[in-house]
Write an enzyme that holds these catalytic residues in place. Sequence first.
Site, mmCIF file in Angstrom:
data_model
loop_
_atom_site.group_PDB
_atom_site.id
_atom_site.type_symbol
_atom_site.label_atom_id
_atom_site.label_comp_id
_atom_site.label_asym_id
_atom_site.label_seq_id
_atom_site.Cartn_x
_atom_site.Cartn_y
_atom_site.Cartn_z
ATOM 1 N N CYS A 34 0.891 -1.130 0.030
ATOM 2 C CA CYS A 34 0.093 0.016 0.100
ATOM 3 C C CYS A 34 1.054 1.207 0.023
ATOM 4 O O CYS A 34 1.538 1.610 0.904
ATOM 5 C CB CYS A 34 -0.674 0.074 1.035
ATOM 6 N N CYS A 37 0.068 3.915 2.613
ATOM 7 C CA CYS A 37 0.319 3.386 3.830
ATOM 8 C C CYS A 37 1.871 3.788 4.213
ATOM 9 O O CYS A 37 2.100 4.153 5.548
ATOM 10 C CB CYS A 37 0.218 2.018 4.202
#
Length: 300
Positions: A34, A37
């Site tokens: 991600c 993230c």
Amino acid sequence: MSAAEKEAVEAFRRDVVEPSMTKLVIIDFWTEWCGPCKALGPVLEKVAAAYADKGVVLAKIDTDKNQFIASQFQVRSIPTVYAMFQGQLVADLTQARTESQLKGMLDQILRQLPVEPGAAGEDAGADIEPLVQMGEEVLAGGDAERALSIFDQVAELAPEHVGVAVGRVRALMALGRNEEAEAAIAALPAEAAKNPEVERARAALALAREAQPVDDLAGLAAEVAANPEDLDARFRLAGGQMATGDRDSAAATLLSIIAADREWNEGAARQQLLKLFEAVGLEDPWVSAQRRKLSAVLFG
């Protein structure tokens, strides 16, 4: 509930719910692939370190590895960030993507809840440990720049913490900044300098100085395969392998030199292998396995 799910629940209870009885726990649901993230992670880590004395701790939950936990919190997208206190979710912090936004939300929460502030001594040390572990995990994942940032931030809270100091040294070495790593070790207090972790870091630095990078490692490996009696080339290959962090190949190459001629170059291969053992840590299982291989070569 499967055994794996029960284990995940127990780990979550231990690492998140129990600390939340007195602390404000930021729960970061993330995963390795991600991109957002990875952008948000350093912000959360920096703010958590800055707010540790106010009773804030950070818990990171990899949703790929903890799908059952993520499903219990109805995580639909990542990153998802919650705040937990006394076992209850008290805020959704997902929209706070900058340091100032996150601090603003935390300040508001902390004014409303009886969160116990971080204390000096053992309690403060306990709050530091998850951050040190986080830095180690990031470093093991190959992101030395981010790991160094984490260790730098934690060092401001615990300047004499040996684990933080060693983590900084290893991150600096991973970035090729060996002179800074040596200076960091030299700056340690005398007692800390005797710590086994520091000794290992010092040994790793000595090994890094001797492990010469090879421009064409594959070409040198081919040269060694074509001319196995050229132990000098094989020794240079081991150095190149160590310079890239490939300790398995380096150990195998050094063992092959010892098997061919244990006294070659005044036992240089064995000496280098022992230095590699010291740098990794004499109690490490990998070292134990390599020692058995060395014994087999010497006495088999």
